[in-house]
Design a protein around this motif. Sequence first.
Motif, short mmCIF file in Angstrom:
data_model
loop_
_atom_site.label_atom_id
_atom_site.label_comp_id
_atom_site.label_asym_id
_atom_site.label_seq_id
_atom_site.Cartn_x
_atom_site.Cartn_y
_atom_site.Cartn_z
N PHE A 191 -0.75 6.49 -6.79
CA PHE A 191 -1.96 7.12 -6.86
C PHE A 191 -1.65 8.55 -6.92
O PHE A 191 -2.03 9.39 -7.64
CB PHE A 191 -2.87 6.92 -5.50
N LEU A 192 -0.72 9.13 -6.00
CA LEU A 192 -0.08 10.24 -5.90
C LEU A 192 0.42 10.71 -7.32
O LEU A 192 0.22 11.83 -7.85
CB LEU A 192 0.74 10.73 -4.85
N LEU A 193 1.21 9.67 -7.89
CA LEU A 193 1.82 10.29 -9.40
C LEU A 193 0.89 10.33 -10.28
O LEU A 193 1.21 11.22 -11.34
CB LEU A 193 2.90 9.16 -9.61
N GLY A 238 -9.03 20.22 -13.27
CA GLY A 238 -8.58 19.02 -14.16
C GLY A 238 -8.29 17.73 -13.03
O GLY A 238 -8.69 16.45 -13.28
N ARG A 239 -7.62 17.82 -11.94
CA ARG A 239 -7.23 17.05 -11.28
C ARG A 239 -8.66 16.33 -10.34
O ARG A 239 -8.67 15.26 -10.07
CB ARG A 239 -6.14 17.34 -9.95
N PHE A 286 0.93 -0.99 -0.09
CA PHE A 286 0.11 0.12 0.22
C PHE A 286 0.74 1.27 -0.03
O PHE A 286 0.51 2.39 -0.28
CB PHE A 286 -1.03 -0.09 1.13
N GLY A 287 2.24 1.09 0.46
CA GLY A 287 2.97 2.34 0.25
C GLY A 287 3.28 2.45 -1.22
O GLY A 287 3.35 3.78 -1.84
N ILE A 288 3.36 1.32 -2.13
CA ILE A 288 3.50 1.36 -3.61
C ILE A 288 2.47 1.78 -4.12
O ILE A 288 2.33 2.85 -5.02
CB ILE A 288 3.99 0.08 -3.99
N PHE A 289 1.20 1.72 -3.79
CA PHE A 289 -0.32 2.03 -4.38
C PHE A 289 -0.55 3.59 -4.01
O PHE A 289 -0.86 4.31 -4.96
CB PHE A 289 -1.37 1.05 -3.78
N GLY A 290 -0.04 3.86 -2.72
CA GLY A 290 -0.17 5.35 -2.29
C GLY A 290 0.90 6.08 -3.34
O GLY A 290 0.23 7.27 -3.81
N ALA A 321 -11.57 3.82 -7.37
CA ALA A 321 -11.31 2.48 -7.17
C ALA A 321 -9.95 2.59 -6.41
O ALA A 321 -10.07 1.99 -5.27
CB ALA A 321 -11.45 1.31 -8.12
N ASP A 322 -9.07 3.20 -6.83
CA ASP A 322 -7.72 3.33 -6.43
C ASP A 322 -7.91 4.11 -5.05
O ASP A 322 -7.21 3.59 -4.06
CB ASP A 322 -6.85 4.22 -7.35
#
Length: 271
Positions: free
Chosen positions: A70-72, A89-90, A63-67, A101-102
């Motif tokens: 998501f931010l990228l 836009g964001r 979930f560190g990678i998923f976070g 979902a993310d």
Amino acid sequence: MGIKRKVHHILEVDESGDNLSQAVDTFLMLLIVTNVAALVIGTDQRIYNHAPNFFFYFEAVSFGIFGVEFLLRLWACTADPDYSHPITGRIRFVLHPLMMADGVAVVSYYVLLLIPPALGLDLGALRALRLVGRMARLARYSPGLQALGTAVGARKDELLAVVSVLGVLLVLASSLMYFVEQSAQPDKFSSIPAAMWWSIITVTTVGYGDVAPITPAGRLLAGVIALLGIGIFALPAGILGSSFMEQVNRRRSPPVIRTCPHCGRDIDESP
């Protein structure tokens, strides 16, 4: 190519021949699958108790990678002309179903991590939401799931009509069965909402058998409702099946380019 555009291209643009983008997609898809598998296996306490630290740290790293992912995505989305505005836009980008979902998967994990166990709160709903969020993320990397989503969207009006008819049938069946069976089985058909459980399992042809009519009129009515349920549930299956095959064939078939025989231009090409 700037850094932001490069990150957007790697994470969002599905282009054949881009080895780096395909490698990142494959890695993230495998990480999602292994996370779902770990969550499912971890519910067996006999397995979990053998390596609790493994499950905890694997989930934390994942979930560190998923976070970060998501931010990228959120940072780089302004490289797309459709989301070029830094604020609106964001906002529109994060409201996209796949991004939602993310977000559900990531946020639910950190919420569960921050709530102290001493509070004794029932967090089953959040854990279920986390699982749903992880599973939904697979749609980003699965052409089949994307085709199914497109098929549902293309036939949403027809499916909504079927759902409406199904809702009317459930209410009607519950009401009629309540009036027919209430005097004979006041404990099982005590109200129309209570009778709706029987209606749902009958119309869906599941038929658990824990609630069943015993009067002749009730059994006759149950037979009619069961037959109607088979016909009603065949409709969405046919609608989705035909729409799904249309989407699959459209993805496989190359686009047809219509050319003007006089000027040689594509017919859809602007002058």
